[in-house]
Structure formats: C-alpha cells, structure tokens
Design an enzyme around this catalytic site. Structure first.
Site, PDB file in Angstrom:
ATOM      1  N   LYS A 132       4.389 -14.845   4.503  1.00  0.00           N
ATOM      2  CA  LYS A 132       4.395 -15.697   3.308  1.00  0.00           C
ATOM      3  C   LYS A 132       5.848 -15.901   2.875  1.00  0.00           C
ATOM      4  O   LYS A 132       6.187 -15.855   1.682  1.00  0.00           O
ATOM      5  CB  LYS A 132       3.553 -15.060   2.197  1.00  0.00           C
ATOM      6  CG  LYS A 132       3.271 -15.975   1.006  1.00  0.00           C
ATOM      7  CD  LYS A 132       2.424 -17.176   1.345  1.00  0.00           C
ATOM      8  CE  LYS A 132       2.131 -18.012   0.109  1.00  0.00           C
ATOM      9  NZ  LYS A 132       1.423 -19.270   0.442  1.00  0.00           N
ATOM     10  N   ASP A 161      -2.054 -18.030   4.277  1.00  0.00           N
ATOM     11  CA  ASP A 161      -3.210 -18.785   3.801  1.00  0.00           C
ATOM     12  C   ASP A 161      -3.708 -19.763   4.853  1.00  0.00           C
ATOM     13  O   ASP A 161      -4.920 -19.927   5.056  1.00  0.00           O
ATOM     14  CB  ASP A 161      -2.926 -19.499   2.467  1.00  0.00           C
ATOM     15  CG  ASP A 161      -1.473 -19.875   2.268  1.00  0.00           C
ATOM     16  OD1 ASP A 161      -0.609 -19.372   2.992  1.00  0.00           O
ATOM     17  OD2 ASP A 161      -1.197 -20.673   1.356  1.00  0.00           O
ATOM     18  N   ASP A 201     -10.332  -7.807   8.270  1.00  0.00           N
ATOM     19  CA  ASP A 201     -11.719  -7.860   7.801  1.00  0.00           C
ATOM     20  C   ASP A 201     -12.298  -9.257   7.971  1.00  0.00           C
ATOM     21  O   ASP A 201     -13.485  -9.412   8.297  1.00  0.00           O
ATOM     22  CB  ASP A 201     -11.806  -7.423   6.344  1.00  0.00           C
ATOM     23  CG  ASP A 201     -11.961  -5.918   6.197  1.00  0.00           C
ATOM     24  OD1 ASP A 201     -11.616  -5.190   7.151  1.00  0.00           O
ATOM     25  OD2 ASP A 201     -12.417  -5.464   5.124  1.00  0.00           O
ATOM     26  N   ASP A 241      -4.664  -6.141   6.285  1.00  0.00           N
ATOM     27  CA  ASP A 241      -5.924  -5.579   5.800  1.00  0.00           C
ATOM     28  C   ASP A 241      -6.940  -6.696   5.562  1.00  0.00           C
ATOM     29  O   ASP A 241      -8.103  -6.607   5.981  1.00  0.00           O
ATOM     30  CB  ASP A 241      -5.654  -4.809   4.507  1.00  0.00           C
ATOM     31  CG  ASP A 241      -6.847  -4.010   4.036  1.00  0.00           C
ATOM     32  OD1 ASP A 241      -7.798  -3.823   4.822  1.00  0.00           O
ATOM     33  OD2 ASP A 241      -6.829  -3.549   2.881  1.00  0.00           O
ATOM     34  N   TYR A 288       0.799  -1.217   0.000  1.00  0.00           N
ATOM     35  CA  TYR A 288       0.000   0.000   0.000  1.00  0.00           C
ATOM     36  C   TYR A 288       0.835   1.271   0.000  1.00  0.00           C
ATOM     37  O   TYR A 288       0.302   2.369   0.080  1.00  0.00           O
ATOM     38  CB  TYR A 288      -0.931   0.024   1.218  1.00  0.00           C
ATOM     39  CG  TYR A 288      -2.073  -0.974   1.151  1.00  0.00           C
ATOM     40  CD1 TYR A 288      -2.196  -1.856   0.087  1.00  0.00           C
ATOM     41  CD2 TYR A 288      -3.020  -1.029   2.154  1.00  0.00           C
ATOM     42  CE1 TYR A 288      -3.224  -2.772   0.033  1.00  0.00           C
ATOM     43  CE2 TYR A 288      -4.060  -1.944   2.114  1.00  0.00           C
ATOM     44  CZ  TYR A 288      -4.160  -2.819   1.049  1.00  0.00           C
ATOM     45  OH  TYR A 288      -5.184  -3.723   0.996  1.00  0.00           O
TER      46      TYR A 288
END
Length: 336
Positions: free
Chosen positions: A174, A207, A235, A231, A125
């Site tokens: 990751k 994941d 959520d 992010d 971002y």
C-alpha cells in the site's frame, strides 16, 4: 533418519484432528517420533500457564512442531499464543497455500493454486506502542517495518518460487498511501527481485489484489506481503477454495518451524467427532516438505484429493455424513 516432532494437541477440536492426523502419518510409515507438549487452555489448567517453559524447550530442542488450534483467553496474558510462539522463535515466514479441491463448497473447484508468504513478526501485529487515552477518546499503535524483515521475507518468497518451480511472485503493498512503511517494503522487494531474473515479479496494491483474487485467482502464483495484509489475504484465499477447513499454515524461522491448521478451536463441535482434519493434514504435508520428504508430502496431498474426489467418509462441513476418524482412515488407506 528419524525426526522427533513436538506435538501440541491444542484446545477444542484440536485433540480430535491431531489424533486423525497422527493416524494417517503412522500409516505412511515415516519413522517419525512424537514428543507431546501442552499449550493453550489445557496447559493453563494443567500447568497454570498458557505456554509452559517445557513446551518452549521441546520446540527449541526438536526444531519442528505440529500444532492444533489453541485458545487464548480474553483478558490478561499474551494477545495471542500463536503470535507469542512466532516471536519466541523468530518464525518470520508464514506460508499459506491455497489449492482447489474436488467436491468442496467452493466457487473455484479448479484453477486456484497459489501460496501467500506473509511477514510474520513485524508490522501491525508487533504490538509496539499500543496506547489508549485515559478518557477513551483515542488509541495509538506503532507499525514498524525494517529493511532486514522486508528483505528476508521477500527473499524467502523468491527462493520458495525457485525451489518449487513457480514462475511469478506478486509483491502486495500500500505504498501509494503508506509511503514510509509500505514504501520501504516495496523498495526492498524491488532490490531483491532484481536478483532473481528467472522469476517474474509484479507489484499490486492490496485493495486491487483482493478484487483480483476474487475475479481471477488463477493469475496468482506466489504472493508476498506484510503481516496485516498477509493475514487478510491468506484468509480470503482460503475462502476461494472451500474455507479454513482446507487451509494449512507453516511458520518458518532459521532455527525452528511450526506447522498448523489455521482455523480456530471450534469449541461448539468439540467432542462430537465431526471435525474436518484436512487443514492439519495439509499442514503435516508442509512439514514433510520441510523435513526433506517431498515425495511423502506429495503422496499425502494426493491421498487427500483422492478421498475428497471419491466422497469417501467426508465430514459434515464437506457435505458428507462421515466422522473425523472414518475420514482419516479413508485418507490413510490411500496414503499408506
């Protein structure tokens, strides 16, 4: 001690949920002083810019802001006003609690009590090196992770866990695939974790984290991760406990902090008086913690829980027939 708070009413349902939140805070007799400032579409209409210098100056002076949702127009200007505020004030820690609440439309009415700590200024971002080929055949964006950014966000997570009596920090990454950026984050996290032997630390690939959150969210306590992963995960966690209407967020830096509802401005229901103010109220509770009033923050959270449990004047999204201000008054009566 009197604290002056910059208040940004925002767009869409923003002014309605801010009115409701301030009603509850006033009932608690906290001695707060409010300085109003504009941002978003209302600022564009009144001042010709989305984020006026006067608003930036107010936040810089007061060092604490309470913010309703903002709308960033499609087209030119900032990619996001929220991202721009985080950049301006180096609000590197995004703190998103997710807690089970009674009488919500949730698959987990109990058992979820976790905090996602998201790096807020780097990664995908940061908008570095975004480029699209002239023929539209490809696009490129640079993702940058630094040792400094990784260390301070992981240290923030461990300090938060220690301060609030939490027992475990899960480092989400990751690094099996993104060996440079995510690998650096993981290596730095290991170095920081070694300095907190009183806090359990485990590592989890992003994941698998998402799968485990859906299957057994009770295993998580504090999650710390990079910007994009945080992010998404935060959520997901909001979805576990009833949605974004119950999801607050804190953006913390060394010199300023902004507390908010993380949902959007919901223009489709603006002006109808039916918006749920819980997310902003819970953000206000985070603000009270930040201001050194943890007992008042606890009282506010307990009043919200008690009102939900009693099904007192709940808004339609929570399955009730109440309105925004009636719901706020019910909470205020328990928090006063």
């Amino acid at each position: 001690m009197t604290h002056t708070i910059t208040v940004i009413r925002g767009d869409g349902i923003g002014p309605e949920i801010m009115d409701a939140t301030l009603l509850v805070l006033e009932a608690m007799n906290l001695g707060l002083v409010y300085e109003e400032a504009d941002a978003g579409l209302v600022a564009l209409e009144k001042h010709g810019e989305l984020l006026p210098q006067a608003t930036i100056d107010s936040i810089g002076k007061n060092r604490v802001a309470l913010k309703s949702p903002l709308t960033t127009p499609v087209g030119g200007g900032f990619s996001s006003i929220n991202v721009e505020l985080r950049r301006r004030f180096d609000l590197y820690a995004n703190v998103r609690p997710a807690t089970s609440f009674p009488n919500t439309r949730s698959r987990f009415a109990e058992g979820v009590d976790l905090i996602t700590v998201r790096e807020n200024t780097e990664g995908a971002y940061s908008a570095e090196g975004q480029e699209t080929a002239a023929d539209g055949s490809s696009a490129t964006s640079i993702t940058r992770t630094t040792r400094k950014g990784s260390e301070r966000i992981v240290r923030y997570a461990f300090e938060l866990a220690r301060r609030t009596g939490r027992k475990k920090v899960t480092v989400v990454h990751k690094a099996n695939i993104l060996k440079s950026t995510s690998g650096l984050f993981l290596n730095v996290a290991r170095e920081v974790a070694a300095q907190y032997p009183d806090i359990e630390c485990n590592e989890m690939i992003v994941d698998n984290t998402c799968m485990q959150l859906v299957m057994r969210p009770e295993q998580f306590d504090v999650i710390v991760t990079t910007n994009l992963f945080g992010d998404i995960i935060s959520d997901l966690c909001a979805g576990l406990v009833g949605g974004l209407g119950l999801a607050p967020g804190a953006n913390i830096g060394a010199d300023a902090a902004i507390f908010e509802a993380v949902h959007g401005s919901a223009p489709d229901i603006a002006g109808k008086g039916i918006a749920n103010p819980c997310a902003l109220l819970l953000g206000a509770a985070q603000m009270l913690d930040h201001l050194g009033m943890p007992d008042k923050a606890t009282r506010l959270r307990e009043a919200i829980v008690a009102t939900l449990a009693a099904r007192d004047s709940l808004t339609p999204d929570l399955g009730g027939e109440g309105n925004t201000m009636a719901f706020a008054k019910a909470i205020a009566s328990r928090a006063a």
